[in-house]
Design a protein around this motif. Structure first.
Motif, PDB file in Angstrom:
ATOM      1  N   THR A  83     117.122  60.917  35.864  1.00 43.56           N
ATOM      2  CA  THR A  83     117.796  62.201  36.053  1.00 43.56           C
ATOM      3  C   THR A  83     118.712  62.507  34.867  1.00 43.56           C
ATOM      4  O   THR A  83     119.273  63.595  34.792  1.00 43.56           O
ATOM      5  CB  THR A  83     118.682  62.185  37.325  1.00 43.56           C
ATOM      6  OG1 THR A  83     119.693  61.173  37.154  1.00 43.56           O
ATOM      7  CG2 THR A  83     117.866  61.859  38.560  1.00 43.56           C
ATOM      8  N   TRP A  84     118.837  61.521  33.958  1.00 41.55           N
ATOM      9  CA  TRP A  84     119.750  61.752  32.832  1.00 41.55           C
ATOM     10  C   TRP A  84     119.201  62.798  31.890  1.00 41.55           C
ATOM     11  O   TRP A  84     118.006  62.921  31.694  1.00 41.55           O
ATOM     12  CB  TRP A  84     119.948  60.435  32.043  1.00 41.55           C
ATOM     13  CG  TRP A  84     120.643  59.366  32.823  1.00 41.55           C
ATOM     14  CD1 TRP A  84     121.289  59.495  34.014  1.00 41.55           C
ATOM     15  CD2 TRP A  84     120.716  57.998  32.464  1.00 41.55           C
ATOM     16  NE1 TRP A  84     121.772  58.291  34.432  1.00 41.55           N
ATOM     17  CE2 TRP A  84     121.441  57.336  33.484  1.00 41.55           C
ATOM     18  CE3 TRP A  84     120.265  57.245  31.371  1.00 41.55           C
ATOM     19  CZ2 TRP A  84     121.711  55.974  33.455  1.00 41.55           C
ATOM     20  CZ3 TRP A  84     120.550  55.897  31.344  1.00 41.55           C
ATOM     21  CH2 TRP A  84     121.262  55.261  32.383  1.00 41.55           C
ATOM     22  N   PRO A  85     120.153  63.526  31.258  1.00 47.73           N
ATOM     23  CA  PRO A  85     119.696  64.468  30.255  1.00 47.73           C
ATOM     24  C   PRO A  85     119.143  63.725  29.040  1.00 47.73           C
ATOM     25  O   PRO A  85     119.590  62.622  28.732  1.00 47.73           O
ATOM     26  CB  PRO A  85     120.947  65.271  29.879  1.00 47.73           C
ATOM     27  CG  PRO A  85     122.078  64.615  30.551  1.00 47.73           C
ATOM     28  CD  PRO A  85     121.602  63.559  31.457  1.00 47.73           C
ATOM     29  N   SER A  86     118.183  64.344  28.395  1.00 47.51           N
ATOM     30  CA  SER A  86     117.522  63.694  27.271  1.00 47.51           C
ATOM     31  C   SER A  86     117.259  64.730  26.188  1.00 47.51           C
ATOM     32  O   SER A  86     118.052  65.661  26.037  1.00 47.51           O
ATOM     33  CB  SER A  86     116.239  63.064  27.802  1.00 47.51           C
ATOM     34  OG  SER A  86     115.441  62.601  26.766  1.00 47.51           O
ATOM     35  N   LEU A  87     116.138  64.646  25.497  1.00 48.93           N
ATOM     36  CA  LEU A  87     115.797  65.585  24.438  1.00 48.93           C
ATOM     37  C   LEU A  87     115.972  67.034  24.882  1.00 48.93           C
ATOM     38  O   LEU A  87     115.604  67.391  25.993  1.00 48.93           O
ATOM     39  CB  LEU A  87     114.340  65.398  24.023  1.00 48.93           C
ATOM     40  CG  LEU A  87     113.966  64.168  23.205  1.00 48.93           C
ATOM     41  CD1 LEU A  87     112.468  64.122  23.009  1.00 48.93           C
ATOM     42  CD2 LEU A  87     114.688  64.208  21.868  1.00 48.93           C
ATOM     43  N   PHE A  88     116.494  67.856  24.012  1.00 48.06           N
ATOM     44  CA  PHE A  88     116.667  69.300  24.244  1.00 48.06           C
ATOM     45  C   PHE A  88     117.407  69.592  25.548  1.00 48.06           C
ATOM     46  O   PHE A  88     117.239  70.658  26.135  1.00 48.06           O
ATOM     47  CB  PHE A  88     115.321  70.035  24.310  1.00 48.06           C
ATOM     48  CG  PHE A  88     114.356  69.642  23.234  1.00 48.06           C
ATOM     49  CD1 PHE A  88     114.708  69.809  21.903  1.00 48.06           C
ATOM     50  CD2 PHE A  88     113.121  69.086  23.540  1.00 48.06           C
ATOM     51  CE1 PHE A  88     113.834  69.440  20.889  1.00 48.06           C
ATOM     52  CE2 PHE A  88     112.255  68.725  22.533  1.00 48.06           C
ATOM     53  CZ  PHE A  88     112.604  68.899  21.201  1.00 48.06           C
ATOM     54  N   GLY A  89     118.168  68.656  26.035  1.00 46.55           N
ATOM     55  CA  GLY A  89     118.906  68.877  27.272  1.00 46.55           C
ATOM     56  C   GLY A  89     118.051  68.779  28.523  1.00 46.55           C
ATOM     57  O   GLY A  89     118.527  68.961  29.635  1.00 46.55           O
ATOM     58  N   LEU A  90     116.755  68.506  28.335  1.00 43.82           N
ATOM     59  CA  LEU A  90     115.883  68.346  29.504  1.00 43.82           C
ATOM     60  C   LEU A  90     116.142  66.990  30.149  1.00 43.82           C
ATOM     61  O   LEU A  90     116.603  66.057  29.482  1.00 43.82           O
ATOM     62  CB  LEU A  90     114.420  68.437  29.068  1.00 43.82           C
ATOM     63  CG  LEU A  90     113.997  69.768  28.446  1.00 43.82           C
ATOM     64  CD1 LEU A  90     112.629  69.655  27.805  1.00 43.82           C
ATOM     65  CD2 LEU A  90     114.005  70.867  29.511  1.00 43.82           C
ATOM     66  N   THR A  91     115.812  66.866  31.425  1.00 43.89           N
ATOM     67  CA  THR A  91     116.013  65.574  32.073  1.00 43.89           C
ATOM     68  C   THR A  91     114.939  64.590  31.605  1.00 43.89           C
ATOM     69  O   THR A  91     113.864  64.984  31.147  1.00 43.89           O
ATOM     70  CB  THR A  91     115.915  65.684  33.603  1.00 43.89           C
ATOM     71  OG1 THR A  91     114.593  66.109  33.934  1.00 43.89           O
ATOM     72  CG2 THR A  91     116.924  66.664  34.159  1.00 43.89           C
TER      73      THR A  91
END
Lengths: 332, 504
Positions: free
Chosen positions: A173-181
């Motif tokens: 559920t963490w944010p990752s690339l480009f703010g996507l989960t």
């Protein structure tokens, strides 16, 4: 008495199949994309909230689970079989994942869940191929067994990772690339790989051939059984990943996870335009189908409509998709 | 409740045309058919003969023009209307309910009943009357899906008669029949016509057409080019009208097999089902024909040679090397290819493209790791398509959009792209138009001349005798003789019939 009619010669008309094929392919190829764009445009115009990055991130996070399952369902349907074990495989592999997490760590547990999904797919596929029972029935029965095993393993309790693992367990559920989960990233990467596998490899060709005409495929030297087992394994991996995303979100796994979602996955595949008869379709279609289903839910929320009508709309949509497909097919 | 059939109507067709999405398949057809006439429609595939037959048979409606019976215009567009007018269309696909008995199929939806209860004994009496008229030998209690195709067709004819058909429209009725079944059917057609029934017949077999029809209509590219008395026509004159030019209808002369040509394929003691103790041998450059009645084990033998079915006993060897536990894959690895009997069921993946179908059997020869190499595939497919002369506008079109002849060529192309040493062909030209048929004959002869060993099964005895260096005859699954080229047709047929020859 012999009557010779003067044949009027002219340029030979293109055969009727030829012309209709061209037209039919266009409509069938891009009709569903037009529908997706229409929904997106409608929601963008009618709400201020749809085109916010928060909503889009949320939307793509939501689509990950159904999208993964729709991909597995699409691969199976193209190859000419159904996989009704999807949600039971999802639950059982997520449960196995959490159990392994408890005894080792989150990373090993996640890998174990995916391996479990692949193995369950292998078992499902072997049962279908070896028993010769129609895949719909065989996987229905197998799914009940898997769901039952999930109850046995958990003792009908909810399984949690250890307290110190809880934060890391939620990593999807963490944010990752480009703010996507992270869930969205997993979805995009895995579905991308499977899409290429189906569209550009010899294995993909065999999937289409087996689904289109299993006997012709067999007489062309293709091992039909292995192709089906592989399709079920791909579906199993997709189910396991979807299970991990749900478990990671909830912070737990249980035997009743995602009950009935295998039908949503098949619906998404069909809405996208994959033929239920096998031999035709594409992974991107399953994804588009999943997006449309998710957008309907999102739209109901954003527009403040009574969500009690959502299922009615979804059902009507499935009928429309299949009806239009049938209509286009009959014209050629 | 037998009803005396009403006299057949005089059929008049005026200016009939039909288009599918703007493409005209039939234009300005004028045709008169007298009651009790056997009228045959011929033409190449795609000439519009099946469409015209379906319009006459009431299965589809013409876009323009009129159809009238005894001067009254009729509008037929569905089977119910057609049946009400005493017209019955028997198509190539068949329209029987597989899980029902012969009796139930014959009286489908017209079962005898009283107060809603079925009276099967009454049906049985009606059935016996029909059997007497037709002289068919069909078990009324048998399930239809267990019957051979020829018998299924008889069931359809019985059903048409049970419905009091006065006009019988038959689409390629003999394509699936063995020689003696064909003769029986043609005799029945004559009998029905004598009894006043009009018979409309679409067929590719011109000899047959000329022997049974009173009058013939030739269609070309959707237009009527000739209507005349059958007695005034010859196969050559019909072909000339069909293709609009002179066509080489002669069979190519096979090249002699070199005396030192090695044995490519041999089989010893093949057994499975009806196939009993079949031995055979084919040399490089040789065409071995397998003749026999339908059900004599011809197709089954070819399938055993390819491993499509596993033999209970027997050995298949290629170049003297025994192939153990034969499967299609192993057979292919050993250089064997099989062009199967049915394109639709066993040969092609109909909804996939021409290119994918042709590439299917040789995928692994053109790959980069797991990936298909599209450019290499396109050029390979283009090359082999040219060599067999497939007429397809685009190789990306679904193979089901091609004509029967082009589909068959695509099937050959699929196997030839593997450059097999041994080619097994089951019914090389079934459902293929005259021009494509001739091309396929030349192709087979050329392949053999190039050193390929060919085993060919065909229900068309002329074709088989013309193409083969030797002919092996099977009866009840057993080899009963091998004949060299030049053998008399009667000799082969009587060998195929054996003792039954006298009363067949």
């Amino acid at each position: 008495m012999t009557v010779e009619a003067a044949p009027t010669t002219g340029t030979p008309a293109p055969s009727k199949g030829e012309v209709e094929q061209r037209k039919g392919v266009r409509v069938r190829d891009y009709g569903i994309l037009a529908a997706l764009v229409a929904i997106v445009v409608a929601l963008s115009l009618s709400t201020d909230t749809f085109l916010t990055s928060g909503n889009l991130v949320n939307l793509l996070d939501q689509v990950a689970v159904v999208g993964l399952l729709a991909t597995g369902a699409t691969v199976c349907i193209i190859s000419g079989v159904f996989d009704l074990t999807a949600s039971a495989t999802l639950a059982l592999s997520a449960i196995i994942g959490v159990l392994v997490v408890q005894h080792t760590n989150v990373f090993v547990g996640f890998v174990a869940a995916v391996v479990a999904g692949a193995l369950l797919g292998l078992i499902t596929g072997t049962i279908v191929v070896r028993s010769g029972v129609n895949s719909f029935i065989a996987t229905l029965a197998t799914s009940i067994i898997y769901r039952g095993l999930a109850v046995v393993v958990t003792g009908a309790a909810i399984l949690y990772p250890l307290t110190e693992q809880a934060e890391q367990f939620g990593m999807l559920t963490w944010p990752s690339l480009f703010g996507l989960t992270s869930a969205t990233i997993v979805f995009v990467v895995v579905v991308g790989i499977i899409a290429v596998l189906i569209a550009a490899t010899t294995f993909g060709r065999r999937i289409y051939a087996v689904g289109g005409n299993a006997e012709a495929a067999r007489l062309s030297g293709i091992r039909v059984g292995s192709v089906h087992v592989s399709a079920y394994m791909i579906s199993g991996i997709c189910s396991a990943l979807a299970g991990l995303i749900l478990a990671s979100r909830a912070g737990s796994a249980q035997s009743s996870m995602a009950t009935g979602i295998e039908l949503t996955a098949i619906a998404a595949a069909v809405i996208g335009g994959t033929s239920i008869l096998g031999g035709e379709g594409a992974v991107w279609r399953g994804v588009v189908g999943a997006l449309i289903l998710t957008l309907i839910g999102n739209g109901f929320n954003l527009l403040g409509w009574d969500t009690t009508y959502q299922q009615v709309v979804t059902g009507v949509l499935i009928l429309l998709a299949v009806g239009i497909d049938r209509w286009l097919r009959r014209r050629r | 409740m037998t009803h005396t059939p009403l006299p057949a109507p005089a059929i008049a067709v005026r200016g009939v045309g039909k288009s599918y999405s703007g493409v005209s398949v039939l234009r300005g057809i004028d045709l008169d058919i007298a009651p009790g006439e056997v009228h045959s429609l011929v033409g190449e595939n795609g000439a519009g003969k099946s469409t015209l037959l379906k319009i006459l048979g009431g299965a589809i409606r013409a876009d323009e023009g009129t159809l009238s019976f005894d001067g009254d215009p009729v509008a037929l567009g569905n089977p119910r209307d057609a049946i009400a007018h005493g017209i019955s269309l028997i198509s190539q696909e068949g329209a029987l309910v597989p899980a029902l008995s012969v009796l139930d199929n014959v009286f489908l939806a017209r079962w005898s009943h009283r107060a809603g209860l079925l009276r099967s004994r009454a049906d049985r009496r009606r059935f016996d009357e029909l059997i007497e008229v037709t002289g068919f030998d069909v078990d009324p209690g048998a399930r239809v899906d267990g019957l051979p195709i020829g018998t299924q067709q008889q069931v359809e004819i019985l059903r048409s008669l049970a419905r009091g058909a006065r006009v019988l429209a038959l689409d390629e009725p003999t394509a699936v029949l063995a020689e003696h079944e064909k003769a029986n059917l043609l005799a029945l057609i004559r009998r029905l016509a004598t009894g006043g029934t009009t018979v409309l017949l679409v067929s590719h077999f011109l000899d047959e057409v000329l022997s049974v029809a009173d009058r013939v209509t030739v269609l070309r590219d959707g237009e009527l080019v000739l209507t005349g008395d059958a007695a005034e026509q010859t196969p050559g004159s019909l072909v000339r009208h069909m293709v609009g030019r002179e066509l080489d209808v002669l069979y190519p002369e096979p090249a002699p097999v070199p005396a030192d040509a090695p044995v490519r394929l041999s089989a010893r003691g093949l057994n499975r089902g009806i196939v009993s103790d079949v031995d055979l041998e084919v040399r490089a450059g040789e065409v071995l024909g397998i003749a026999g009645l339908v059900g004599s084990g011809r197709t089954e033998t070819l399938r055993l040679l390819f491993g499509a079915d596993a033999a209970d006993a027997g050995v298949v060897s290629v170049d003297g090397e025994e192939l153990t536990r034969l499967t299609p894959r192993r057979a292919m690895d050993a250089g064997i290819a099989l062009v199967p009997e049915s394109r639709k069921e066993q040969g092609l993946v109909m909804m996939r493209s021409v290119r994918e179908n042709i590439a299917l059997a040789s995928l692994s020869s053109r790959r980069a790791g797991p990936f298909v190499r599209p450019a290499a595939e396109r050029s390979a497919v283009a090359q082999v398509s040219r060599s067999v002369d497939i007429r397809a506008a685009r190789t990306d079109a679904a193979v089901e959009t091609l004509s029967g002849g082009n589909q068959q060529k695509a099937l050959f192309a699929k196997w030839l792209s593997r450059s097999p040493k041994i080619l097994l062909i089951d019914e090389p030209t079934r459902g293929v138009d005259v021009a494509a048929k001739s091309q396929i004959h030349h192709l087979i002869t050329e392949l053999a001349a190039g050193g390929m060993a060919v085993v060919c099964v065909s229900s068309e005895i002329e074709e088989l005798l013309a193409l083969s260096h030797r002919v092996l005859v099977l009866r009840h699954g057993r080899p009963v003789g091998t004949f060299s080229r030049g053998v008399d047709r009667e000799v082969v047929i009587s060998a195929a019939f054996g003792d039954e020859g006298e009363h067949a």
